[in-house]
Scaffold this motif. Sequence first.
Motif, short mmCIF file in Angstrom:
data_model
loop_
_atom_site.label_atom_id
_atom_site.label_comp_id
_atom_site.label_asym_id
_atom_site.label_seq_id
_atom_site.Cartn_x
_atom_site.Cartn_y
_atom_site.Cartn_z
N HIS A 32 -27.98 -14.79 -1.11
CA HIS A 32 -26.70 -14.12 -1.33
C HIS A 32 -26.22 -14.26 -2.77
O HIS A 32 -25.70 -13.30 -3.36
N LEU A 33 -26.42 -15.44 -3.36
CA LEU A 33 -25.96 -15.65 -4.72
C LEU A 33 -26.73 -14.77 -5.70
O LEU A 33 -26.15 -14.19 -6.62
N PHE A 34 -28.05 -14.67 -5.49
CA PHE A 34 -28.88 -13.87 -6.40
C PHE A 34 -28.50 -12.41 -6.34
O PHE A 34 -28.28 -11.77 -7.39
N PHE A 35 -28.39 -11.84 -5.15
CA PHE A 35 -28.13 -10.41 -5.04
C PHE A 35 -26.70 -10.05 -5.42
O PHE A 35 -26.45 -9.01 -6.03
N PHE A 36 -25.75 -10.91 -5.08
CA PHE A 36 -24.38 -10.62 -5.51
C PHE A 36 -24.28 -10.64 -7.03
O PHE A 36 -23.66 -9.77 -7.65
N MET A 37 -24.91 -11.65 -7.67
CA MET A 37 -24.83 -11.76 -9.12
C MET A 37 -25.52 -10.57 -9.79
O MET A 37 -25.00 -9.98 -10.74
N ARG A 38 -26.67 -10.19 -9.26
CA ARG A 38 -27.45 -9.09 -9.85
C ARG A 38 -26.66 -7.78 -9.83
O ARG A 38 -26.50 -7.12 -10.86
N TYR A 39 -26.13 -7.43 -8.66
CA TYR A 39 -25.50 -6.12 -8.54
C TYR A 39 -24.04 -6.13 -8.99
O TYR A 39 -23.53 -5.10 -9.44
N SER A 40 -23.38 -7.26 -8.90
CA SER A 40 -22.04 -7.36 -9.47
C SER A 40 -22.13 -7.21 -10.99
O SER A 40 -21.32 -6.51 -11.61
N ARG A 41 -23.12 -7.86 -11.57
CA ARG A 41 -23.30 -7.77 -13.02
C ARG A 41 -23.62 -6.33 -13.44
O ARG A 41 -23.03 -5.81 -14.39
#
Length: 216
Positions: A73-82
Amino acid sequence: MPVGIEAWITQIPPITRAWLGLSVLISLAVQCQIVTPLQLYFSWKSAFVNVQPWRAITTFFYFGSISLDFVFHLFFFMRYSRMLEESSFANKKADYFWLLLLSSVMLLALSPLVNLPFLSSSLAFVPIYFWSRRHPSTPISLFGLFTISAPYLPVALVAFSWIINGSWRAAIADLAGCAVGHVGWFLRDVWTREMVGGPTVFSQAPEPLKRLFGED
């Protein structure tokens, strides 16, 4: 190494960086037994009847104990939020914060209906869903195994979350985030363009918030 890490962190847009930092710090605090999940979860009774209002905030930053699901969850949220903050919301920090704030309010209202004490993964799916709708023709390589078009990304990630957790209950939080993300996208992109014909309170941050972010 510290210089490299510092450079990488400073390259992350400010709202995503703050979200990531708070999420990691809270998970580490739980891991080190400084606080417990029981002090962080949200319920209307605990937050407002028992006067523990911080629960309405901490529920969005605790992704659970450090595990595969936490990293996922942390990886995908950070990737697409960024990516969303750098593209659609470039130089519009107030508007992006407003989108997340409205989404958080909707999730808090939805929480008792679907029994979700922690809403971090739900909120994380909002920028994922929003990005996928704004880039419908973009191909996505999923774990290097499959290539899908962007609109199918949220569905694929919900399915993967279901698989790694081994329970359909794990997918409810992500599905709630997709639902709220769809409402946010509809109000911001469809309603504003086709039914109102101009900016609304759902598509633009209020002026005081813009001034707070130095964008007035």
